[in-house]
Design a protein around this motif. Sequence first.
Motif: not given
Length: 257
Positions: A8-15, A79-83, A126-133
């Motif tokens: 369940t590895r999560l992926r985040a984007v940090v600006t 890949g997916p984006v969760h945060a 992408a956040l919507r598509a992750s199912g837990r954004g």
Amino acid sequence: MTSPTSSTRLRAVVTGASSGIGAATVRRLSAEGWDVVAVARREAKLEALAAETGAQVQVADVTSEQEVARLVASVTAAGPVHALVNNAGGALGTDTIEQGSAEDWQKMFDVNVLGVLRVTQGFLPALRASGRGDVLVMSSTAGHIAYEGGGGYVAAKHGAHSIAATLRLELAGEPVRVIEIAPGMVATEEFTLKRVGGDAEKAAKVYEGVEMPLTAEDVADGIVWTLTRPHHVNVDLLVLRPIAQAAQHKVARNSGL
């Protein structure tokens, strides 16, 4: 704090990830087992952070629609984006309203308000598509109460606060949380120095006598805590201040420090 498992590895984007709170957040999320995409304008600093943490890096300026579009396309293709941590921001000047620079105000709005808008709009599908954004907006205590000499920054951070509050209403019922972090006095290596035009002596006076102002790591700890709550728990607003700062205008200063 529970780290994501390999399945369940999560992926985040940090600006705004090249220094300060952004870099500290990349370090903390990486240590928690997240895949992190660190975004900023300064490639050399990003590469050093990547070597330290294993984060992926993307050079982009959030004030450019074209660069944000390229960023979103590149990140979502991988890949997916969760945060999304909307941390890019900044303050310029300490002028009164009467003497304020319209050019500085425009720059602050472009990064603190429109930058959040551009990046959030880009990553929402992408956040919507992750199912837990998660959309996290870095505002400030300046986004909740005004103070003299801070008009442009106060107005910009009120704008960031309004984006978070409105977006939370608009996304009600969807699998995307909207989180706002509002720090008070945080002593980082660049924020105040840039605000006062590089005057190190003037920057130091902002924190003079304040015992233990917040650090970038303190704020990153709050960010990671909100992102790692069970996803049905939304931390709408987290206000962080050092114990010496009771309110925007009430700061305990020790003359012996």
